[in-house]
Design a protein around this motif. Sequence first.
Motif, PDB file in Angstrom:
ATOM      1  N   VAL A   9       0.744  -1.265  -0.003  1.00 55.16           N
ATOM      2  CA  VAL A   9      -0.067  -0.177  -0.001  1.00 55.16           C
ATOM      3  C   VAL A   9       0.806   1.271  -0.009  1.00 55.16           C
ATOM      4  O   VAL A   9       1.295   1.840   1.272  1.00 55.16           O
ATOM      5  N   GLU A  10       1.123   1.624  -1.000  1.00 50.39           N
ATOM      6  CA  GLU A  10       2.168   2.757  -1.176  1.00 50.39           C
ATOM      7  C   GLU A  10       1.313   4.293  -1.076  1.00 50.39           C
ATOM      8  O   GLU A  10       1.699   5.054  -0.361  1.00 50.39           O
ATOM      9  N   ARG A  11       0.088   4.105  -1.906  1.00 50.36           N
ATOM     10  CA  ARG A  11      -0.780   5.342  -1.685  1.00 50.36           C
ATOM     11  C   ARG A  11      -2.165   4.973  -2.035  1.00 50.36           C
ATOM     12  O   ARG A  11      -2.452   3.725  -2.202  1.00 50.36           O
ATOM     13  N   PRO A  12      -2.969   5.931  -1.947  1.00 48.76           N
ATOM     14  CA  PRO A  12      -4.583   5.463  -2.324  1.00 48.76           C
ATOM     15  C   PRO A  12      -4.849   4.474  -3.436  1.00 48.76           C
ATOM     16  O   PRO A  12      -5.763   3.747  -3.420  1.00 48.76           O
ATOM     17  N   ALA A  13      -4.063   4.882  -4.509  1.00 53.69           N
ATOM     18  CA  ALA A  13      -4.509   4.171  -5.816  1.00 53.69           C
ATOM     19  C   ALA A  13      -3.745   2.815  -5.375  1.00 53.69           C
ATOM     20  O   ALA A  13      -4.472   1.758  -6.311  1.00 53.69           O
ATOM     21  N   ARG A  15     -10.091  -5.673 -18.634  1.00 50.83           N
ATOM     22  CA  ARG A  15     -11.501  -6.336 -18.532  1.00 50.83           C
ATOM     23  C   ARG A  15     -12.798  -5.663 -19.067  1.00 50.83           C
ATOM     24  O   ARG A  15     -13.281  -5.208 -18.406  1.00 50.83           O
ATOM     25  N   PRO A  16     -12.471  -5.500 -20.420  1.00 53.16           N
ATOM     26  CA  PRO A  16     -13.659  -4.754 -21.014  1.00 53.16           C
ATOM     27  C   PRO A  16     -15.150  -5.382 -20.780  1.00 53.16           C
ATOM     28  O   PRO A  16     -16.104  -4.675 -20.909  1.00 53.16           O
ATOM     29  N   ASP A  17     -15.185  -6.507 -20.431  1.00 55.74           N
ATOM     30  CA  ASP A  17     -16.527  -7.471 -20.015  1.00 55.74           C
ATOM     31  C   ASP A  17     -17.035  -6.941 -18.790  1.00 55.74           C
ATOM     32  O   ASP A  17     -18.171  -7.448 -18.393  1.00 55.74           O
ATOM     33  N   VAL A  18     -16.142  -6.376 -18.146  1.00 56.62           N
ATOM     34  CA  VAL A  18     -16.522  -5.703 -16.638  1.00 56.62           C
ATOM     35  C   VAL A  18     -17.033  -4.177 -16.789  1.00 56.62           C
ATOM     36  O   VAL A  18     -16.290  -3.562 -17.385  1.00 56.62           O
ATOM     37  N   GLY A  19     -18.102  -3.983 -16.027  1.00 51.32           N
ATOM     38  CA  GLY A  19     -18.550  -2.541 -15.650  1.00 51.32           C
ATOM     39  C   GLY A  19     -17.775  -1.997 -14.609  1.00 51.32           C
ATOM     40  O   GLY A  19     -17.809  -2.576 -13.342  1.00 51.32           O
ATOM     41  N   PHE A  20     -17.338  -0.744 -14.757  1.00 58.74           N
ATOM     42  CA  PHE A  20     -16.639   0.080 -13.675  1.00 58.74           C
ATOM     43  C   PHE A  20     -17.159   1.469 -13.644  1.00 58.74           C
ATOM     44  O   PHE A  20     -17.297   2.164 -14.609  1.00 58.74           O
ATOM     45  N   THR A  21     -17.434   1.841 -12.527  1.00 61.34           N
ATOM     46  CA  THR A  21     -17.692   3.269 -12.096  1.00 61.34           C
ATOM     47  C   THR A  21     -17.053   3.863 -11.143  1.00 61.34           C
ATOM     48  O   THR A  21     -16.837   3.225  -9.799  1.00 61.34           O
ATOM     49  N   LEU A  22     -16.411   5.047 -11.118  1.00 62.32           N
ATOM     50  CA  LEU A  22     -15.567   5.887 -10.262  1.00 62.32           C
ATOM     51  C   LEU A  22     -16.283   7.192  -9.876  1.00 62.32           C
ATOM     52  O   LEU A  22     -16.533   7.897 -10.756  1.00 62.32           O
ATOM     53  N   ALA A  76      -1.184  16.075  -3.119  1.00 63.20           N
ATOM     54  CA  ALA A  76      -2.408  16.819  -3.195  1.00 63.20           C
ATOM     55  C   ALA A  76      -3.713  15.634  -3.367  1.00 63.20           C
ATOM     56  O   ALA A  76      -3.474  15.095  -4.177  1.00 63.20           O
ATOM     57  N   ASP A  77      -4.858  16.311  -2.844  1.00 59.94           N
ATOM     58  CA  ASP A  77      -5.828  15.243  -3.482  1.00 59.94           C
ATOM     59  C   ASP A  77      -6.281  15.032  -4.859  1.00 59.94           C
ATOM     60  O   ASP A  77      -6.570  13.969  -5.202  1.00 59.94           O
ATOM     61  N   ARG A  78      -6.036  16.143  -5.542  1.00 58.19           N
ATOM     62  CA  ARG A  78      -6.169  16.104  -7.052  1.00 58.19           C
ATOM     63  C   ARG A  78      -5.055  15.200  -7.564  1.00 58.19           C
ATOM     64  O   ARG A  78      -5.543  14.374  -8.540  1.00 58.19           O
ATOM     65  N   ALA A  79      -4.006  15.223  -7.184  1.00 55.08           N
ATOM     66  CA  ALA A  79      -2.834  14.390  -7.726  1.00 55.08           C
ATOM     67  C   ALA A  79      -3.291  12.863  -7.528  1.00 55.08           C
ATOM     68  O   ALA A  79      -2.945  12.115  -8.086  1.00 55.08           O
ATOM     69  N   GLU A  80      -3.674  12.532  -6.172  1.00 57.27           N
ATOM     70  CA  GLU A  80      -3.970  11.369  -5.560  1.00 57.27           C
ATOM     71  C   GLU A  80      -5.258  10.675  -6.397  1.00 57.27           C
ATOM     72  O   GLU A  80      -5.237   9.661  -6.801  1.00 57.27           O
ATOM     73  N   MET A  81      -6.041  11.437  -6.904  1.00 53.74           N
ATOM     74  CA  MET A  81      -7.348  11.174  -7.551  1.00 53.74           C
ATOM     75  C   MET A  81      -6.783  10.760  -8.887  1.00 53.74           C
ATOM     76  O   MET A  81      -7.484   9.856  -9.640  1.00 53.74           O
ATOM     77  N   LEU A  82      -5.991  11.586  -9.538  1.00 51.51           N
ATOM     78  CA  LEU A  82      -5.570  11.298 -10.916  1.00 51.51           C
ATOM     79  C   LEU A  82      -4.887   9.795 -10.941  1.00 51.51           C
ATOM     80  O   LEU A  82      -5.027   8.956 -11.881  1.00 51.51           O
ATOM     81  N   SER A  83      -4.085   9.531  -9.736  1.00 54.74           N
ATOM     82  CA  SER A  83      -3.533   8.065  -9.675  1.00 54.74           C
ATOM     83  C   SER A  83      -4.505   7.042  -9.622  1.00 54.74           C
ATOM     84  O   SER A  83      -4.310   5.945 -10.237  1.00 54.74           O
TER      85      SER A  83
END
Length: 577
Positions: A20-24, A177-184, A158-165
């Motif tokens: 666990v290096e970061r939120p990403a 996995r194009p067969d799986v649906g993802f929502t962020l 910064a939060d924005r940078a972590e969110m981009l990661s």
Amino acid sequence: MPIRVLPDSLINQIAAGEVVERPASVVKELVENALDAGADQIVIDVIDGGRTMISVIDNGCGMSREDLAKSITRHATSKLPSDDLLNINFMGFRGEALPSIASVSDMVIDTCNGADLNGWALDCSTGEIRPSDWDAGTRIRAKNLFAKTPARLKFLRADRAEMLSVLEVVKRLAMARPDVGFTLNNKWRFPKNQEMSERIVAVMGDDVRGRMLEVNAKSSSNNTLSLHGFISEPTLRRASSVDQYLFVNGRPVKDKVLVGALRAAYMDVMHAREFPLCALYLTVEPRSVDVNVSPAKTEVHFLEPSHIRSFIIKALRETLSQTLSARVSFESVSSAPKSVPQSMNFRKPEFCVCAPHRGPDSAFMFETPVQKNEEVIKQEEIAESVTDDFLPLGRVIGQIGNKYILAQSGENLVIVDQHAAHERITYERLRQHAIKVQPLLTPIVVSLRAEDVEAVLSIADEMRKSGLHIDAFGDDAIAVFEKPADWDLNWADLFHAVADEVRIYGHSSQLGEKLHLKLANFACHHSVRAGQKLDMAQMDALLRDIENTSRAGECNHGRPVYKIIPLSEIDGWFERI
């Protein structure tokens, strides 16, 4: 100081430093667990870049009460049924993710496997398990990330940078996995069972639509080795490698062998400081690749990296060559009459076909040619005899600015950059000729460290193909016995660079790149120049030649050779639609 056994809480925090290096990293591990659980819909929510909360909900198989209790125990996993680390078919397998995340956050797990009468909730901080009204799949919420390890917390960006990661991680998994649906965060959505071409557009941007070339290759010597996916046209590129998505057996990786092969494949159609786009899926026999290299599982080791690299380069170069030709229906050229001019003979024009002058009535008229020699007449007669079906780039109309050739092909206007076209033709012809080798009466001896000598000699056979014959000269030197003709290089610098690349990547592209640059410079300096006036026969011969040339869409610097504009688009300019 006496030796002591560290407490489990501290052991988990140390292990978390690798996983666990970061939120990403948290998002990656939790989503991969969801995929291994068979989920086809995954919802991710991230608050404050992941500091405050990370939530991942899936509709996978869920867990029983007993499995839930074991899930936060280190090295407890459901991913290795046969205990065989050489046959891994899951995204995860180490049993480190959940206990690591639990050790650096306040984590709660809600799950239901469908067989129990109710769901279960686990408070990972206390270990308490209680009945829950969660009715399907699993929800994991990690709150207050790194609050238990404040030294790690201060290193977050910064939060924005972590969110981009986080977004980048989700994109890579969505591409896997194009067969799986993802929502962020209810903002970025990738629908379930999305067409691969549409998923690529959704991830990379709308500018890639219709500009990705399909790759589909299978090794003739190994039934388990195959490559499929999409790569960008050479004129579609980025300033960084951000849109390069590489997968091995469905696992997103950042592998030096794959990156090096991609770079080598585009070497003669794209500038070295630019990057192609790709979504490439390599399938290999699980036992021929080691995915147990790092806790993050983003690196792999191949049993035969040179074979993998050669296979990928060959597959990509064939795709670039064949598909670029297909864009203007070059397959029709193969059935054209053999009398179509195939060679270029650029000489000073003896007459002007389309030089205008003003007649007595001030209207533009065209001069009558003063003289036509027999060769020109013959070429024009041949051109007249060929139907438009055999001319993918069309019939020549004229030349503008002494730079561009205009032609009409069916309902399209074709504009050809004469220098770029002839540069590609010249370059491809140079590549097809054997390299001229110069034997040396006195070998060139280059002193190196013993380990550098070993590294360079490991690819001596590959260098021989490029015209360089070398061998050991004692333990700490290399002797050059033959070299490509007219090559005067700093051999010490070359061999040092080769040795460094071999140690890092397992191969070296130094010699190939230098050979490419030499051929490219020769082709550029010995081709038709912008500003050179051509007659109709010369322009026609140039178009016919480029139609029969590999990688005809771009010159060897990556600039486009031609543009095709539908007449309907031109009608729109003049409001005729």
